[in-house]
Design a protein around this motif. Structure first.
Motif, mmCIF file in Angstrom:
data_model
loop_
_atom_site.group_PDB
_atom_site.id
_atom_site.type_symbol
_atom_site.label_atom_id
_atom_site.label_comp_id
_atom_site.label_asym_id
_atom_site.label_seq_id
_atom_site.Cartn_x
_atom_site.Cartn_y
_atom_site.Cartn_z
ATOM 1 N N LEU A 190 0.921 -1.342 0.128
ATOM 2 C CA LEU A 190 0.204 0.276 0.183
ATOM 3 C C LEU A 190 0.805 1.116 -0.203
ATOM 4 O O LEU A 190 2.175 1.134 0.402
ATOM 5 C CB LEU A 190 -0.672 0.212 1.563
ATOM 6 C CG LEU A 190 -2.657 -0.755 1.046
ATOM 7 C CD1 LEU A 190 -2.464 -1.072 2.566
ATOM 8 C CD2 LEU A 190 -2.845 -0.804 -0.329
ATOM 9 N N ALA A 220 -1.022 6.576 2.864
ATOM 10 C CA ALA A 220 -2.917 7.328 3.955
ATOM 11 C C ALA A 220 -3.121 7.844 1.609
ATOM 12 O O ALA A 220 -2.794 8.153 1.357
ATOM 13 C CB ALA A 220 -2.036 8.345 4.521
ATOM 14 N N GLY A 221 -4.997 7.826 2.292
ATOM 15 C CA GLY A 221 -5.795 8.709 0.251
ATOM 16 C C GLY A 221 -5.016 9.424 0.578
ATOM 17 O O GLY A 221 -5.341 10.171 1.530
ATOM 18 N N GLU A 224 -6.965 2.475 -0.303
ATOM 19 C CA GLU A 224 -6.438 3.793 -0.648
ATOM 20 C C GLU A 224 -6.858 4.097 -1.691
ATOM 21 O O GLU A 224 -7.066 5.727 -2.090
ATOM 22 C CB GLU A 224 -5.248 4.239 -0.297
ATOM 23 C CG GLU A 224 -4.074 3.727 -1.483
ATOM 24 C CD GLU A 224 -3.895 2.034 -1.542
ATOM 25 O OE1 GLU A 224 -2.925 1.954 -1.894
ATOM 26 O OE2 GLU A 224 -5.103 1.596 -1.250
ATOM 27 N N LYS A 258 -8.969 8.287 -7.655
ATOM 28 C CA LYS A 258 -9.812 7.682 -7.294
ATOM 29 C C LYS A 258 -10.569 7.174 -7.984
ATOM 30 O O LYS A 258 -11.148 7.488 -9.164
ATOM 31 C CB LYS A 258 -10.466 8.981 -6.180
ATOM 32 C CG LYS A 258 -9.017 9.096 -4.969
ATOM 33 C CD LYS A 258 -8.473 8.218 -4.571
ATOM 34 C CE LYS A 258 -6.784 8.973 -3.876
ATOM 35 N NZ LYS A 258 -7.953 8.771 -1.806
ATOM 36 N N ARG A 278 -4.172 5.673 7.794
ATOM 37 C CA ARG A 278 -4.288 4.701 6.500
ATOM 38 C C ARG A 278 -6.120 4.002 7.181
ATOM 39 O O ARG A 278 -6.480 3.566 6.737
ATOM 40 C CB ARG A 278 -3.935 3.718 6.310
ATOM 41 C CG ARG A 278 -2.500 4.164 5.413
ATOM 42 C CD ARG A 278 -1.479 2.857 5.262
ATOM 43 N NE ARG A 278 -0.847 2.014 6.308
ATOM 44 C CZ ARG A 278 -0.427 1.167 6.729
ATOM 45 N NH1 ARG A 278 0.270 0.434 5.582
ATOM 46 N NH2 ARG A 278 -0.100 1.086 8.130
ATOM 47 N N HIS A 281 -9.233 3.306 8.815
ATOM 48 C CA HIS A 281 -10.771 4.688 8.262
ATOM 49 C C HIS A 281 -11.960 4.182 9.097
ATOM 50 O O HIS A 281 -12.401 3.199 8.612
ATOM 51 C CB HIS A 281 -10.732 4.518 6.903
ATOM 52 C CG HIS A 281 -10.382 5.697 6.240
ATOM 53 N ND1 HIS A 281 -9.723 6.404 6.418
ATOM 54 C CD2 HIS A 281 -8.902 5.071 5.295
ATOM 55 C CE1 HIS A 281 -9.042 7.016 5.241
ATOM 56 N NE2 HIS A 281 -8.192 6.728 4.742
ATOM 57 N N SER A 340 -9.252 -2.620 6.181
ATOM 58 C CA SER A 340 -10.142 -1.443 5.938
ATOM 59 C C SER A 340 -11.234 -2.213 5.887
ATOM 60 O O SER A 340 -11.955 -3.503 5.880
ATOM 61 C CB SER A 340 -9.836 -1.431 4.004
ATOM 62 O OG SER A 340 -10.565 -3.311 3.562
#
Length: 431
Positions: free
Chosen positions: A47, A50-51, A99, A148, A364, A366, A409
């Protein structure tokens, strides 16, 4: 804590349903406890952190992926070491990259380099696979370039030249493509959906300009119409993922040496109010207030109109940073990178309860709130913690036996919590 319009024909863009172009079908990845045999190979990815807000073209070329690889010896079935028993477990062909999603999905999906795999909520069986070709070697670090993936309740949205494309997650016959008006030609970026409205913005550099001209827009998904679009002249964009509770659309405006919060009317795009901000790395709209960073690691609540309501900040000698909060109406839930979770009265900010997680958090992680429970994801080895929203009492922690290096996630629908990490996704009962 301190006191507080026209529809165009479906285009043969770069998307297609895997297996439909030539009549072939792709062998699905394994489903444990919900759909049969042993899993397929796992190619774990890394990964990218962070988004990140999309900052480039929101065009993602999808087509057919490469040929299936020979399967290695089967892996052992994962075991829930604690918490509820999974209703089913899905093994993906490689590590997921959640993400890239602008906001949590409302149904089980598995996004990876192989594409977007939509799963049956009842069984975990693969339902539809949207794939891309060719795969990008630097996935997912190219997120700034590609933008995205925007998921609505039943559709995936992307763009092709001059068009907004919508792909139905269950029925390819329900796909559509909307020609964008002349004023929305340029680099189109999608920020997310809320209450049936898709929001985005357009950058048009022009031939004689060193700074982009921009336009915000909103599209009503139900009738495929541009609800409104308007010019912006100071590099403004909606926050990602977008949220417009109470008809308010929070946006970020870049003023060069500082940033500014702009709150617009979601119905017509007009500016309602602004508020200064130096660290607007995120913004969360709630039913009562709008929440932004306070510049010191904490959270500031703003009333409608931009007036400060209350602030929660690190006290003298404390060192922590708050994640974007969640709100279910009467309460606001704050999570911190040191593992502390607190529930607050949304109007006054008064502390109602606190709970120390058995693990640390980062950007990361959420969390989600559903059915009177706050679900907080931790690192792969730590699991997911469920906390009662009224009392702050932990209900359970879910762990699996599979190794991993990614953060869990989460996604949810009316009946299930979908929790996954690396190349595995579990469906858990919501109640």
């Amino acid at each position: 804590m301190q006191s507080p319009s026209s529809e165009g024909p479906v285009r043969e863009a770069s998307w297609q349903w895997d297996g439909e172009a030539d009549g072939t079908e792709r062998e699905p990845a394994d489903v444990v406890g919900g759909g049969g045999g042993w899993p397929r190979p796992s190619r774990r990815g890394v990964l990218a952190g962070a988004g990140v807000l999309a900052a480039g073209a929101a065009v993602w070329a999808f087509g057919r992926s490469g040929a299936d690889q020979p399967a290695p010896p089967p892996r052992p079935q994962p075991t829930a070491l604690s918490g509820p028993t999974p209703l089913w477990t899905y093994w993906g062909p490689e590590a997921m990259t959640p993400e890239r999603l602008a906001g949590p999905p409302t149904r089980p999906v598995f996004l990876s380099r192989a594409g977007l795999q939509v799963l049956d909520p009842a069984t975990g069986e693969p339902a539809r696979l949207l794939t891309f070709d060719p795969p990008r070697a630097n996935w997912p670090s190219d997120v700034e370039v590609l933008g995205k993936v925007v998921l609505g309740p039943d559709r995936l949205f992307t763009t092709s030249p001059g068009h907004l494309d919508a792909r139905h997650l269950g029925d390819p016959a329900a796909d559509w493509s909307l020609p964008l008006p002349d004023d929305l030609q340029g680099t189109v970026l999608l920020s997310g959906t809320d209450d049936g409205i898709l929001y985005g913005y357009v950058w048009d550099w022009g031939l004689a300009s060193s700074t982009p001209n921009g336009r915000l827009f909103a599209v009503r998904v139900a009738d495929r119409s541009v609800l409104w679009h308007l010019s912006i002249d100071r590099n403004e964009r909606p926050f990602t993922p977008v949220a417009a509770p109470g008809g308010r659309l929070p946006c970020l405006r870049n003023l060069g040496d500082r940033t500014e919060l702009v709150v617009r009317d979601a119905a017509d795009g007009r500016e309602l109010w602004t508020a200064p901000g130096w660290d607007l790395s995120w913004c969360v709209g709630g039913p009562v207030n709008v929440y932004v960073p306070d510049g010191a690691g904490g959270v500031r609540a703003l009333r409608p109109g931009g007036e400060p309501a209350w602030t929660v900040s690190p006290a003298r000698g404390e060192s922590w940073r708050a994640m974007p909060p969640l709100s279910d109406g009467p309460r606001v839930y704050l999570t911190r990178d040191n593992g502390l979770v607190t529930g607050h009265d949304a109007v006054t900010g008064a502390l109602q309860w606190s709970y120390r997680l058995p693990f640390l958090l980062d950007l990361r992680s959420h969390p989600l709130v559903a059915g009177g429970t706050l679900f907080v994801p931790g690192p792969a080895a730590a699991g997911v913690c469920a906390i009662d929203t009224a009392s702050g009492t932990p209900r359970w922690t879910f762990l699996d036996s599979g190794p991993g290096k990614d953060v869990w996630s989460l996604a949810t629908d009316a009946d299930h919590l979908y929790a996954g990490h690396d190349d595995v996704l579990h469906a858990l009962p919501l109640t």
